[in-house]
Write an enzyme that holds these catalytic residues in place. Structure first.
Site, PDB file in Angstrom:
ATOM      1  CE  LYS A 126      34.559  34.090  41.823  1.00  0.00           C
ATOM      2  NZ  LYS A 126      34.671  35.571  41.768  1.00  0.00           N
ATOM      3  CE  LYS A 161      35.603  30.064  42.803  1.00  0.00           C
ATOM      4  NZ  LYS A 161      37.029  30.390  43.046  1.00  0.00           N
ATOM      5  NE  ARG A 211      45.671  38.548  42.353  1.00  0.00           N
ATOM      6  CZ  ARG A 211      44.732  39.421  42.736  1.00  0.00           C
ATOM      7  NH1 ARG A 211      45.021  40.701  42.847  1.00  0.00           N
ATOM      8  NH2 ARG A 211      43.517  39.000  43.003  1.00  0.00           N
ATOM      9  NE  ARG A 226      45.758  36.806  47.402  1.00  0.00           N
ATOM     10  CZ  ARG A 226      44.944  36.879  46.351  1.00  0.00           C
ATOM     11  NH1 ARG A 226      44.168  37.934  46.191  1.00  0.00           N
ATOM     12  NH2 ARG A 226      44.900  35.915  45.471  1.00  0.00           N
ATOM     13  NE  ARG A 234      35.634  33.720  53.417  1.00  0.00           N
ATOM     14  CZ  ARG A 234      34.749  34.640  53.753  1.00  0.00           C
ATOM     15  NH1 ARG A 234      34.007  35.207  52.820  1.00  0.00           N
ATOM     16  NH2 ARG A 234      34.591  34.993  55.020  1.00  0.00           N
ATOM     17  CG  ASP A 274      43.540  35.319  42.536  1.00  0.00           C
ATOM     18  OD1 ASP A 274      44.495  36.111  42.553  1.00  0.00           O
ATOM     19  OD2 ASP A 274      42.380  35.656  42.853  1.00  0.00           O
ATOM     20  CD  GLU A 282      38.609  34.803  41.506  1.00  0.00           C
ATOM     21  OE1 GLU A 282      38.764  36.009  41.221  1.00  0.00           O
ATOM     22  OE2 GLU A 282      37.930  34.417  42.465  1.00  0.00           O
ATOM     23  CG  ASN A 284      41.737  38.736  40.040  1.00  0.00           C
ATOM     24  OD1 ASN A 284      40.685  38.984  40.612  1.00  0.00           O
ATOM     25  ND2 ASN A 284      42.446  37.652  40.296  1.00  0.00           N
TER      26      ASN A 284
END
Length: 315
Positions: A126, A161, A211, A226, A234, A274, A282, A284
């Site tokens: 993050k 978060k 993604r 997603r 979410r 993301d 994000e 990842n």
């Protein structure tokens, strides 16, 4: 020239091969004639200054009724000729960090570690996004509950978060005047002891949390959106989001162009970005997924692109 592909992953007996990106990598490595070695969970060690793995020869098959066969495990000193795929899922806890330190010793002995172990230690998924502020929505990271409450009041709607969650866990949505804001902040910051992140809510989440996969800094041409289902805000697949493949937009490619060169320079060969509503949320680096879904929808071979990059680096 065949390589020894040493995979550090969650237990192979419990994966879902239809969705597992590590499994896609293993299938591709085997197809190319590389030798597969499966590290027994917890099997990394240091012996007389040498990085070692308790590893078993591995064969894989794209068959849900029997997708792997293991030989007898033995200790292998990691070094030149080895490609280590570090693919265990978060959390990035002390044990994970220690394993990356062992892999740094292997790297110094000549092994290619994907992704670079120093990067795995340094890059909170993050916080790393915030190294590219031009790509991100308004964001605050703090232990100060009052500052987060002010952030929510300023923006009217925010996502809150932890910094170490995954799969949609410990993510809250809060609006101005939310009666639950105090208990949310107590939960996230543990009474001011832990950092938490607040980001302005992006309503385009209804169209999907995309993604985008980077291979040696270059984006795959398609992403997996997603999409939240029902009353869920979410989009994570782990909480029921629906995956829908899409071609990259011009904005997606622009974000990838900002992030990709830095990831390549830091040895992060396989990265997942993301993106929600044109904003990076994000980066990842630990165990990005979505290979199998995109391959199936678009007839791709993303693991093939990855191994082209790995073989070039192993050169």
């Amino acid at each position: 020239m065949p390589l020894d592909i040493v995979v550090v992953m969650d237990p192979i007996s419990s994966i879902k091969i239809a969705k597992d990106s590590t499994f896609a990598m293993l299938l591709e490595a085997q197809r190319r004639g590389h030798r597969l070695l499966y590290v027994v969970p917890g099997g990394l060690s240091v012996r007389d200054g040498r990085a070692s793995a308790l590893a078993a020869p591995l064969r894989v098959a794209d068959d849900a009724n029997g997708w792997f066969e293991l030989g007898d495990a033995s200790h292998v000193d990691l070094g030149r000729g080895h490609v280590v795929l570090m693919r265990t899922d978060p959390p990035v806890d002390a044990e994970y960090v220690h394993d990356t330190q062992v892999l740094s010793i292997a790297q110094r002995a000549g092994a290619l570690v994907v992704n670079d172990p120093q990067g795995l230690r340094d890059m909170n998924e993050k916080l790393t996004a915030l190294e590219f502020p031009e790509c991100c929505p308004p964001t605050l990271v703090t232990r100060d509950a009052a500052a987060i409450k002010h952030f929510v009041a300023t923006h009217g709607d925010a996502v809150l978060k932890t910094l170490d969650g995954m799969g949609g866990h410990s993510i809250f949505r809060a609006r101005t005047g939310d009666p639950n804001i105090n208990v949310i902040l107590e939960t996230l910051t543990q009474g001011g002891g832990h950092l938490a992140m607040a980001q302005r809510y992006i309503p385009e989440i209804s169209d999907g949390d995309k993604r985008i996969l980077l291979i040696d800094g270059v984006p795959v041409d398609y992403c997996l959106a997603r999409i939240p289902q029902g009353d869920e805000f979410r989009g994570n697949l782990a909480v029921g989001g629906r995956g829908e493949g899409r071609p990259l937009t011009e904005r997606d490619r622009w974000i990838a162009a900002q992030v990709g060169p830095d990831m390549k320079a830091r040895g992060m060969v396989f990265v997942g970005l993301d993106v929600i509503g044109g904003y990076l949320t994000e980066v990842n680096v630990t165990s990005p997924t979505c290979i199998r879904e995109l391959d199936k929808q678009f007839g791709l071979n993303i693991a093939g692109l990855l191994f082209d990059a790995i073989e070039a680096r192993a050169g």
